[in-house]
Design an enzyme around this catalytic site. Sequence first.
Site, PDB file in Angstrom:
ATOM      1  N   ASP A 199      16.372 -22.722   0.197  1.00  0.00           N
ATOM      2  CA  ASP A 199      15.569 -22.374   1.348  1.00  0.00           C
ATOM      3  C   ASP A 199      16.428 -22.449   2.612  1.00  0.00           C
ATOM      4  OD1 ASP A 199      13.619 -22.291   3.373  1.00  0.00           O
ATOM      5  OD2 ASP A 199      12.132 -23.105   1.970  1.00  0.00           O
ATOM      6  N   LYS A 247       5.364 -12.834   4.662  1.00  0.00           N
ATOM      7  CA  LYS A 247       4.975 -11.539   5.231  1.00  0.00           C
ATOM      8  C   LYS A 247       3.502 -11.177   5.081  1.00  0.00           C
ATOM      9  CE  LYS A 247       6.035  -8.904   1.109  1.00  0.00           C
ATOM     10  NZ  LYS A 247       6.638  -7.718   0.531  1.00  0.00           N
ATOM     11  N   SER A 300       9.568  -5.102  12.647  1.00  0.00           N
ATOM     12  CA  SER A 300       8.374  -4.350  12.244  1.00  0.00           C
ATOM     13  C   SER A 300       7.776  -3.612  13.429  1.00  0.00           C
ATOM     14  CB  SER A 300       7.350  -5.353  11.707  1.00  0.00           C
ATOM     15  OG  SER A 300       6.078  -4.755  11.602  1.00  0.00           O
ATOM     16  N   TYR A 342       2.070 -13.746  11.798  1.00  0.00           N
ATOM     17  CA  TYR A 342       3.184 -13.063  11.130  1.00  0.00           C
ATOM     18  C   TYR A 342       3.869 -12.099  12.098  1.00  0.00           C
ATOM     19  CZ  TYR A 342       5.386  -9.106   8.925  1.00  0.00           C
ATOM     20  OH  TYR A 342       6.261  -8.092   8.658  1.00  0.00           O
ATOM     21  N   LYS A 351       7.851 -11.964  14.073  1.00  0.00           N
ATOM     22  CA  LYS A 351       8.817 -10.850  14.192  1.00  0.00           C
ATOM     23  C   LYS A 351       9.217 -10.667  15.653  1.00  0.00           C
ATOM     24  CE  LYS A 351       9.261  -9.680   9.905  1.00  0.00           C
ATOM     25  NZ  LYS A 351      10.542  -9.895   9.204  1.00  0.00           N
ATOM     26  N   TYR A 405      10.483  -1.474  11.065  1.00  0.00           N
ATOM     27  CA  TYR A 405       9.941  -0.657   9.971  1.00  0.00           C
ATOM     28  C   TYR A 405       8.520  -0.239  10.272  1.00  0.00           C
ATOM     29  CZ  TYR A 405      13.189  -3.781   7.402  1.00  0.00           C
ATOM     30  OH  TYR A 405      14.236  -4.544   6.988  1.00  0.00           O
ATOM     31  N   LEU A 459      -2.090  -1.439   1.299  1.00  0.00           N
ATOM     32  CA  LEU A 459      -2.835  -0.319   0.715  1.00  0.00           C
ATOM     33  C   LEU A 459      -2.269   0.150  -0.628  1.00  0.00           C
ATOM     34  CD1 LEU A 459      -5.008   1.882   1.016  1.00  0.00           C
ATOM     35  CD2 LEU A 459      -3.314   3.241   2.280  1.00  0.00           C
ATOM     36  N   ARG A 471      -0.999   5.824   9.479  1.00  0.00           N
ATOM     37  CA  ARG A 471       0.254   5.064   9.498  1.00  0.00           C
ATOM     38  C   ARG A 471       1.412   5.995   9.144  1.00  0.00           C
ATOM     39  NH1 ARG A 471      -2.916   2.085  11.173  1.00  0.00           N
ATOM     40  NH2 ARG A 471      -3.439  -0.053  10.588  1.00  0.00           N
ATOM     41  N   GLY A 518      -8.225  -6.749  13.134  1.00  0.00           N
ATOM     42  CA  GLY A 518      -6.791  -6.740  13.450  1.00  0.00           C
ATOM     43  C   GLY A 518      -6.107  -5.420  13.138  1.00  0.00           C
TER      44      GLY A 518
HETATM   45  N1  UFG Z   1      -6.197  -0.479   3.816  1.00  0.00           N
HETATM   46  C1  UFG Z   1      -7.390  -0.230   3.171  1.00  0.00           C
HETATM   47  N2  UFG Z   1      -7.685  -0.965   2.072  1.00  0.00           N
HETATM   48  C2  UFG Z   1      -6.864  -1.928   1.573  1.00  0.00           C
HETATM   49  C3  UFG Z   1      -5.634  -2.180   2.242  1.00  0.00           C
HETATM   50  C4  UFG Z   1      -5.344  -1.425   3.362  1.00  0.00           C
HETATM   51  O1  UFG Z   1      -8.180   0.627   3.597  1.00  0.00           O
HETATM   52  O2  UFG Z   1      -7.211  -2.580   0.580  1.00  0.00           O
HETATM   53  C5  UFG Z   1      -5.847   0.318   5.000  1.00  0.00           C
HETATM   54  C6  UFG Z   1      -5.713  -0.527   6.251  1.00  0.00           C
HETATM   55  O3  UFG Z   1      -6.971  -0.675   6.862  1.00  0.00           O
HETATM   56  C7  UFG Z   1      -4.719   0.299   7.053  1.00  0.00           C
HETATM   57  C8  UFG Z   1      -3.867   1.002   6.011  1.00  0.00           C
HETATM   58  O4  UFG Z   1      -4.587   0.908   4.794  1.00  0.00           O
HETATM   59  O5  UFG Z   1      -5.409   1.275   7.769  1.00  0.00           O
HETATM   60  C9  UFG Z   1      -2.519   0.344   5.815  1.00  0.00           C
HETATM   61  O6  UFG Z   1      -2.738  -1.038   5.583  1.00  0.00           O
HETATM   62  P1  UFG Z   1      -1.560  -1.989   5.068  1.00  0.00           P
HETATM   63  O7  UFG Z   1      -2.142  -3.360   4.924  1.00  0.00           O
HETATM   64  O8  UFG Z   1      -0.884  -1.398   3.884  1.00  0.00           O
HETATM   65  O9  UFG Z   1      -0.512  -1.928   6.247  1.00  0.00           O
HETATM   66  P2  UFG Z   1      -0.691  -2.339   7.780  1.00  0.00           P
HETATM   67  O10 UFG Z   1      -0.391  -1.105   8.552  1.00  0.00           O
HETATM   68  O11 UFG Z   1      -1.937  -3.036   8.066  1.00  0.00           O
HETATM   69  O12 UFG Z   1       0.430  -3.456   7.883  1.00  0.00           O
HETATM   70  C10 UFG Z   1       1.744  -3.116   7.805  1.00  0.00           C
HETATM   71  C11 UFG Z   1       2.579  -4.218   7.178  1.00  0.00           C
HETATM   72  C12 UFG Z   1       2.649  -5.425   8.045  1.00  0.00           C
HETATM   73  C13 UFG Z   1       2.967  -5.062   9.457  1.00  0.00           C
HETATM   74  C14 UFG Z   1       2.031  -3.982   9.954  1.00  0.00           C
HETATM   75  C15 UFG Z   1       2.414  -3.493  11.313  1.00  0.00           C
HETATM   76  O13 UFG Z   1       2.055  -4.580   5.926  1.00  0.00           O
HETATM   77  O14 UFG Z   1       3.681  -6.230   7.543  1.00  0.00           O
HETATM   78  O15 UFG Z   1       2.131  -2.873   9.099  1.00  0.00           O
HETATM   79  O16 UFG Z   1       1.440  -2.645  11.813  1.00  0.00           O
HETATM   80  F1  UFG Z   1       2.839  -6.125  10.269  1.00  0.00           F
END
Ligand code: UFG
Length: 337
Positions: A58, A85, A125, A150, A154, A177, A200, A231, A297
Site C-alpha cells: 500500500d 474510485k 477525471s 471521490y 481528484k 478522463y 453503466l 456522456r 449527484g
Molecule cells: N447509469 C444508469 N444506470 C446505472 C448506472 C449508470 O442509468 O445502473 C447512468 C448514469 O445515470 C449516467 C450514465 O449512466 O447518466 C453514466 O454513469 P456512470 O456511473 O457509468 O458514469 P458517471 O458519468 O456517473 O461517472 C463517471 C466515473 C466517475 C467520474 C465521473 C465524472 O465513473 O469516476 O464519471 O463525471 F467521477
Amino acid sequence: MQILVTGGTGYIGSHTVVELQQEGFEVVIVDNLSNSSGDVPYNIEQITGTLPVLEVFDLCDLGKTEALFSNYPDIEAVIHFAAFKSVGESVNEPLKYYHNNILSSVNLLKCMKDKEVNKMVFSSSCTVYGQPEQLPVTEQAPLRKAESPYGNTKKIMEDVIFDTTRASAIQAILLRYFNPIGAHESALIGESPTGIPDNLVPYITQTATGKREFLRVFGNDYNTPDGTPVRDYIHVVDLAKAHVVALKRLLESKTLSKCEVFNLGTGTGYSVLDVIHSFEKVSGVKLNYRIVDRRSGDIEKVWADTSYANRELGWKAEKGLDEMMLSAWEWEKKLKN
Ligand code: UFG
C-alpha cells in the site's frame, strides 16, 4: 529504464501496462490488490509475452514506498492510477477516500522528489468540471466543487501535483478522463468491479448475462435529445495509448509547462439509451431495463473538446461506441465462463 505504474493491475492501469510493454517499456507495478487480482500480470503476459513485475503493498506506507524506489533505481517516471474510485462509497466513507487517495499520492510525490524521479502522469477525471456551462468542455473550463469526496480527491490531487511541480523539478501531465469503457480485444483484461457495479456499462453486461435482474436507467427527464444523460464514452485502449504518448512527451522534454492538462475523450456525447441500443445491436441480446428516478449527484451532459489533446499530443481516440460495447460484452462473457 523502468516505468512505475501504480494501480497497474486495475482496469485502466492494466490496459496501460500492455500498451507500455508493447512500446518497449519495462514496467514495475505497485498495487495493493484492494480492488483487483494478482492474476492480472499473468493475463498481461499472455497478451504481450512479458510478465510485468508486481510489488504488492500500500502506497500509504511511506517506508515501503521509499524502499520500492531504493530497490528499483532505474525507475524514470511514474504513471499514477492507484486510488479508490467508487463515487457512492466515497459519499458514505469520505475519510477512507481522503486518507487513501491523498496520502498515497503525497507519499509517492515525496519519494519521487527525494529520488529525483521527475516525471509523472496522473489519472484525473472530467468530474473536476462538474456540469460545465459550455459544451464541449475545454481544459480552460472553470473547475467546480466536486459532487463526491471521490471527485474531490481528484481535484485536490491535481492541486497537490501542480503545487509540487512549481516547487520541485517534478513535471507532470494530468489526464482528465471522460467515461472509460470496453476491454482489451483479447478479452484477457477488462473491468471487474467487486460487488454491484456503479457504472453503466458493467451493469449492462452483467444484466445481459443474467447476473443482474434489470438495469435501472436513472432518469429520462433531462434536457437531452432522448431525456437520458449524455456522456463522452472512450475505449479504455484508446485511453491507455494516450498515457504512453503523455509519458513519451515527458521523457522527451516536449512539455510546454511543468504541469500540463489534457482532456481524454472522443468529443462525442452519447445518451444512456444510445449506449443500451449499441449494446443490443452488437450483442444481439435484448436488455431488460426500466426507467427509474434520477440518481443524486448525476450531471446532465458532458463531452470533451479534444482538439487540444489531438493537436498537442498527436493522439486521437479511434474506437467507436459499437466497438467499445462489443469488447465489453466479449470480456463479460469470458468472465462468466
Ligand atoms: N447509469 C444508469 N444506470 C446505472 C448506472 C449508470 O442509468 O445502473 C447512468 C448514469 O445515470 C449516467 C450514465 O449512466 O447518466 C453514466 O454513469 P456512470 O456511473 O457509468 O458514469 P458517471 O458519468 O456517473 O461517472 C463517471 C466515473 C466517475 C467520474 C465521473 C465524472 O465513473 O469516476 O464519471 O463525471 F467521477
